[in-house]
Design a protein around this motif. Sequence first.
Motif, short mmCIF file in Angstrom:
data_model
loop_
_atom_site.label_atom_id
_atom_site.label_comp_id
_atom_site.label_asym_id
_atom_site.label_seq_id
_atom_site.Cartn_x
_atom_site.Cartn_y
_atom_site.Cartn_z
N GLN A 143 1.29 -1.43 -0.09
CA GLN A 143 -0.07 -0.14 0.18
C GLN A 143 0.41 1.18 0.08
OE1 GLN A 143 -3.05 -0.72 2.86
NE2 GLN A 143 -3.98 0.49 1.92
N VAL A 144 1.91 1.05 0.49
CA VAL A 144 2.77 2.48 0.74
C VAL A 144 4.19 2.30 -0.18
CG1 VAL A 144 2.33 2.95 3.07
CG2 VAL A 144 4.06 1.74 2.45
N GLY A 145 4.15 1.61 -0.98
CA GLY A 145 4.75 1.29 -1.79
C GLY A 145 6.58 0.63 -1.73
N LEU A 146 6.40 0.21 -0.67
CA LEU A 146 7.42 -0.74 -0.42
C LEU A 146 7.10 -2.33 -0.14
CD1 LEU A 146 7.85 2.09 2.60
CD2 LEU A 146 9.54 1.72 1.15
N ALA A 147 6.92 -2.53 -0.73
CA ALA A 147 6.93 -4.32 -0.51
C ALA A 147 8.55 -4.47 -1.12
CB ALA A 147 5.07 -4.98 -2.26
N ASP A 148 8.78 -4.01 -2.30
CA ASP A 148 10.32 -5.09 -2.73
C ASP A 148 10.92 -4.88 -1.90
OD1 ASP A 148 10.19 -2.43 -3.23
OD2 ASP A 148 11.19 -2.21 -5.07
N ARG A 149 11.10 -3.76 -1.05
CA ARG A 149 11.63 -3.85 0.36
C ARG A 149 11.47 -4.36 2.42
NH1 ARG A 149 14.67 0.74 -0.75
NH2 ARG A 149 16.54 -1.00 1.08
N ALA A 150 10.84 -5.49 1.47
CA ALA A 150 10.44 -5.63 2.48
C ALA A 150 11.36 -6.78 3.62
CB ALA A 150 9.41 -7.26 2.57
N GLY A 151 11.93 -7.46 2.83
CA GLY A 151 13.04 -8.07 4.03
C GLY A 151 14.36 -6.70 3.95
N ALA A 152 14.89 -6.06 3.82
CA ALA A 152 15.72 -4.71 4.31
C ALA A 152 16.03 -4.32 5.77
CB ALA A 152 15.69 -3.59 3.35
N PRO A 153 16.38 -3.89 6.13
CA PRO A 153 16.66 -3.25 7.40
C PRO A 153 16.01 -2.07 7.23
CG PRO A 153 19.18 -3.51 6.79
CD PRO A 153 17.87 -4.28 5.54
N ALA A 154 15.37 -1.26 8.28
CA ALA A 154 14.89 -0.34 8.11
C ALA A 154 16.20 1.14 8.18
CB ALA A 154 14.75 0.50 9.40
N SER A 155 17.54 0.76 8.51
CA SER A 155 18.53 2.22 8.59
C SER A 155 19.23 1.67 7.08
CB SER A 155 19.45 1.24 9.04
OG SER A 155 19.95 -0.35 8.17
N SER A 156 17.92 0.69 5.95
CA SER A 156 18.43 1.42 4.91
C SER A 156 17.73 2.25 4.09
CB SER A 156 19.02 -0.17 3.51
OG SER A 156 17.46 -0.86 3.79
N LEU A 157 16.58 2.26 4.50
CA LEU A 157 15.38 3.58 4.12
C LEU A 157 16.25 4.60 3.52
CD1 LEU A 157 12.26 1.95 5.42
CD2 LEU A 157 13.42 1.01 3.31
N ARG A 194 4.95 12.41 -3.21
CA ARG A 194 4.20 10.72 -3.09
C ARG A 194 3.58 11.22 -1.77
NH1 ARG A 194 9.42 9.68 -3.00
NH2 ARG A 194 9.38 8.93 -5.71
N THR A 195 4.42 11.61 -0.80
CA THR A 195 3.80 11.47 0.58
C THR A 195 1.87 11.79 0.59
OG1 THR A 195 5.86 11.77 1.51
CG2 THR A 195 3.32 11.75 3.03
N ILE A 196 1.21 12.53 -0.52
CA ILE A 196 0.14 13.20 -0.71
C ILE A 196 -0.07 12.35 -0.98
CG2 ILE A 196 -1.16 14.92 -2.20
CD1 ILE A 196 1.12 17.47 -1.45
N GLY A 197 -0.07 11.76 -2.67
CA GLY A 197 -1.19 10.75 -3.12
C GLY A 197 -1.29 9.73 -2.01
N LEU A 198 0.20 9.06 -1.11
CA LEU A 198 -0.35 8.05 0.11
C LEU A 198 -1.34 8.29 0.93
CD1 LEU A 198 1.08 5.27 1.15
CD2 LEU A 198 2.74 6.84 1.97
N VAL A 199 -1.44 9.39 1.30
CA VAL A 199 -2.56 9.88 2.63
C VAL A 199 -4.07 10.25 1.66
CG1 VAL A 199 -2.89 11.63 3.75
CG2 VAL A 199 -0.24 11.62 3.90
N LYS A 200 -3.33 10.68 1.01
CA LYS A 200 -5.27 10.31 0.13
C LYS A 200 -5.20 8.92 -0.03
CE LYS A 200 -5.29 14.24 -2.73
NZ LYS A 200 -4.91 15.06 -3.70
#
Length: 258
Positions: A143-157, A194-200
């Motif tokens: 939903q927030v466009g991060l499915a491809d980063r599911a296994g990555a650590p938060a530090s990598s974002l 991008r965040t505006i679209g996400l919140v909408k």
Amino acid sequence: MHEEVPALTATPLLETRSLTKEFRGFRAVSGVDLAVERGTIHALVGPNGAGKTTLFNLLTGFLTPTSGTVHFDGHDITGKAPEQIAPLGIARSFQITSLFEAMTLQEHLELALASPTGLANQWWRSVARLSRFRKRSLELLDQVGLADRAGAPASSLAYGQKRALELAIAMALDPKLLLLDEPTAGMGLEDVDRTIGLVKSLSAGRTVVFVDHNMHVVGSLADRVTVLQSGQVLAEGPYDQVRADERVITAYLGAVHE
């Protein structure tokens, strides 16, 4: 903005009455009456020192009011702690990211989804049991466009991605009311849009209250805007009406809005 705004005669989802907060005699919030209608996106704006953050913290239980009341969905939540308010259907995303840098994105979501069940308190002993939330966690990340980063650590974002992850964590509680504290703070223009679209997209079927200094964000999202000055409501209404108010122009908007 939402295409249909519920009639203002309906019972507000969130309402404050004469809400006041004093700090050693200084009134940061003074007699605020606020009504947030169901299914709307409501912005809180104002110059620095206007009382926005204090009001936001009163709504979410991080501060206790000196006087006045806060009602949410038929419940008097005045003075209740955040952990008592959250189960009623309120989720908050913070201005400053507070993630576990070494944990993966999926693990963040699994913990958030497990929190209402009590499993999150035993996560170090029951990681395998959290796997029941795997499917939903991946849906939220998608939903927030991060499915491809599911296994990555938060530090990598990147910074904007961390804010998107925080939104997904807030959404894991499936809240009736989503409270966003400066959702675009520190972002570049691309991340802001991008965040505006996400919140909408995340606002569908729920109510959103947010604080933001960026008037492009406010104008793009808000169905209704409350302008604060010196702890009091200066003006309130639709964005176009509020931005044309001479008092608001003098106090705030004229200095920052092109």
